[in-house]
Design an enzyme around this catalytic site. Sequence first.
Site, PDB file in Angstrom:
ATOM      1  N   ASP A 141     111.243   6.791  37.576  1.00  0.00           N
ATOM      2  CA  ASP A 141     111.478   6.876  36.060  1.00  0.00           C
ATOM      3  C   ASP A 141     112.860   7.669  35.902  1.00  0.00           C
ATOM      4  O   ASP A 141     113.042   8.721  36.282  1.00  0.00           O
ATOM      5  CB  ASP A 141     110.227   7.371  35.412  1.00  0.00           C
ATOM      6  CG  ASP A 141     110.298   7.159  34.041  1.00  0.00           C
ATOM      7  OD1 ASP A 141     109.348   6.563  33.618  1.00  0.00           O
ATOM      8  OD2 ASP A 141     111.186   7.785  33.324  1.00  0.00           O
TER       9      ASP A 141
ATOM     10  N   HIS B  29     103.999  -1.995  32.861  1.00  0.00           N
ATOM     11  CA  HIS B  29     104.439  -1.057  33.726  1.00  0.00           C
ATOM     12  C   HIS B  29     103.426  -0.141  34.132  1.00  0.00           C
ATOM     13  O   HIS B  29     102.685   0.218  33.045  1.00  0.00           O
ATOM     14  CB  HIS B  29     105.712  -0.224  33.623  1.00  0.00           C
ATOM     15  CG  HIS B  29     105.861   0.261  32.514  1.00  0.00           C
ATOM     16  ND1 HIS B  29     106.078  -0.548  31.198  1.00  0.00           N
ATOM     17  CD2 HIS B  29     105.828   1.520  31.945  1.00  0.00           C
ATOM     18  CE1 HIS B  29     106.094   0.231  29.971  1.00  0.00           C
ATOM     19  NE2 HIS B  29     105.870   1.584  30.659  1.00  0.00           N
TER      20      HIS B  29
END
Length: 113
Positions: free
Chosen positions: A30, A99
């Site tokens: 991320d 996701h």
Amino acid sequence: MSDCLFCGIAAGEIPADVIYRDEDFVAFNDISPTAPTHALVIPIKHYENIVEIAEADAELAGRFISTAAVVAKQEDIHEGFRLVTNTGDEGGQSVHHVHLHVLGGRQLTWPAG
Ligand code: AMP
Ligand code: ZN
């Protein structure tokens, strides 16, 4: 979808810190991590959210979760981890390509905000 950020990452057209790839899934770190390990796992094929992938292809949806478990094991978060899939506006979803967040490496708190 041509204007989808995560489709671009899956296609290798948008740079990301990719940590796992197979023929159906990609995982990458991320860009704004909220834990020492904060990876995102996505199907290469575009589905908007977990409901859409589950209804369209339950077998792929099952392997989606299995792949997140493989990524968690690979990242060595053996003290525990969390899988999260924010869904829709009230669910806090900001990128509309499904996701799984794989979070670990610190004591996580509950309940979520
Ligand atoms: P969500 O808010 O659940 O839809 O999660 C979207 C996540 O994507 C957030 O945690 C963002 O930090 C992350 N993100 C957004 N853009 C990128 C990017 N270019 N590369 C990696 N992660 C990203
Ligand atoms: Zn997409």
